[in-house]
Design a protein around this motif. Structure first.
Motif, PDB file in Angstrom:
ATOM      1  N   LYS A  51       3.166 -18.876  -5.663  1.00  9.78           N
ATOM      2  CA  LYS A  51       2.070 -19.376  -6.357  1.00  9.78           C
ATOM      3  C   LYS A  51       1.891 -18.732  -7.847  1.00  9.78           C
ATOM      4  O   LYS A  51       0.809 -19.194  -8.140  1.00  9.78           O
ATOM      5  N   GLY A  52       2.638 -17.705  -8.030  1.00 16.07           N
ATOM      6  CA  GLY A  52       2.561 -17.295  -9.507  1.00 16.07           C
ATOM      7  C   GLY A  52       1.486 -16.231  -9.509  1.00 16.07           C
ATOM      8  O   GLY A  52       0.826 -15.759 -10.588  1.00 16.07           O
ATOM      9  N   ILE A  53       1.069 -15.706  -8.230  1.00 12.53           N
ATOM     10  CA  ILE A  53       0.046 -14.632  -8.389  1.00 12.53           C
ATOM     11  C   ILE A  53       0.816 -13.305  -7.656  1.00 12.53           C
ATOM     12  O   ILE A  53       0.984 -13.413  -6.719  1.00 12.53           O
ATOM     13  N   VAL A  54       0.832 -12.416  -8.836  1.00 10.12           N
ATOM     14  CA  VAL A  54       1.209 -10.952  -8.099  1.00 10.12           C
ATOM     15  C   VAL A  54       0.271 -10.009  -7.579  1.00 10.12           C
ATOM     16  O   VAL A  54      -0.810  -9.901  -7.929  1.00 10.12           O
ATOM     17  N   VAL A  55       0.737  -9.718  -6.415  1.00 15.87           N
ATOM     18  CA  VAL A  55      -0.339  -8.877  -5.440  1.00 15.87           C
ATOM     19  C   VAL A  55       0.072  -7.644  -5.434  1.00 15.87           C
ATOM     20  O   VAL A  55       1.274  -7.280  -5.160  1.00 15.87           O
ATOM     21  N   ASP A  97       1.100  -0.636  -6.196  1.00 13.57           N
ATOM     22  CA  ASP A  97       2.359  -0.880  -6.010  1.00 13.57           C
ATOM     23  C   ASP A  97       2.529  -2.221  -5.949  1.00 13.57           C
ATOM     24  O   ASP A  97       2.416  -2.915  -5.064  1.00 13.57           O
ATOM     25  N   THR A  98       3.085  -2.855  -7.147  1.00 11.35           N
ATOM     26  CA  THR A  98       3.194  -4.200  -7.432  1.00 11.35           C
ATOM     27  C   THR A  98       4.534  -4.662  -6.415  1.00 11.35           C
ATOM     28  O   THR A  98       5.473  -4.194  -6.738  1.00 11.35           O
ATOM     29  N   ARG A  99       4.102  -5.716  -5.741  1.00 10.06           N
ATOM     30  CA  ARG A  99       5.097  -6.442  -5.114  1.00 10.06           C
ATOM     31  C   ARG A  99       5.138  -7.762  -5.241  1.00 10.06           C
ATOM     32  O   ARG A  99       4.156  -8.519  -5.531  1.00 10.06           O
ATOM     33  N   HIS A 100       6.451  -8.591  -5.742  1.00 10.15           N
ATOM     34  CA  HIS A 100       6.411 -10.015  -5.766  1.00 10.15           C
ATOM     35  C   HIS A 100       7.725 -10.336  -5.561  1.00 10.15           C
ATOM     36  O   HIS A 100       8.711  -9.867  -5.125  1.00 10.15           O
TER      37      HIS A 100
END
Length: 100
Positions: A51-55, A97-100
């Protein structure tokens, strides 16, 4: 270029899972094992990414969370964890820690 939205999610290490469950006010709402919780969290991260949201997985030390909540007279629940994660993200973004 589209603006990318970002969010943070509380990430507990496996070795701290039992302590986390012991102190969480909402433990009955959480998964039965760290493995189940980690899988569900990863699925949620993927869903948001679609949905375009980086968590960002934000590593949370359980003892630090307990201290933070006690200082604010807050229970250890989803709301306080979200607030704590937001604070960590704004004061220590390099720990995410960016995950996408």
């Amino acid at each position: 270029m589209a603006l990318q939205h970002q969010a943070g999610i509380c990430w507990i290490k496996e070795e701290q899972w039992q302590r986390f469950i012991d102190v969480a006010d909402d433990a009955d709402m959480l998964e039965n094992s760290w493995q189940e919780w980690a899988e569900k969290t990863e699925e949620m991260i993927i869903t948001f990414a679609e949905k375009g949201i980086v968590v960002n997985k934000v590593p949370v030390d359980v003892e630090s969370l307990i201290i933070w909540c006690n200082e604010r007279e807050r229970g250890i629940n989803s709301s306080s964890r979200a607030e704590y994660v937001t604070q960590l993200m704004t004061t220590q973004p390099e720990k995410s820690d960016t995950r996408h």
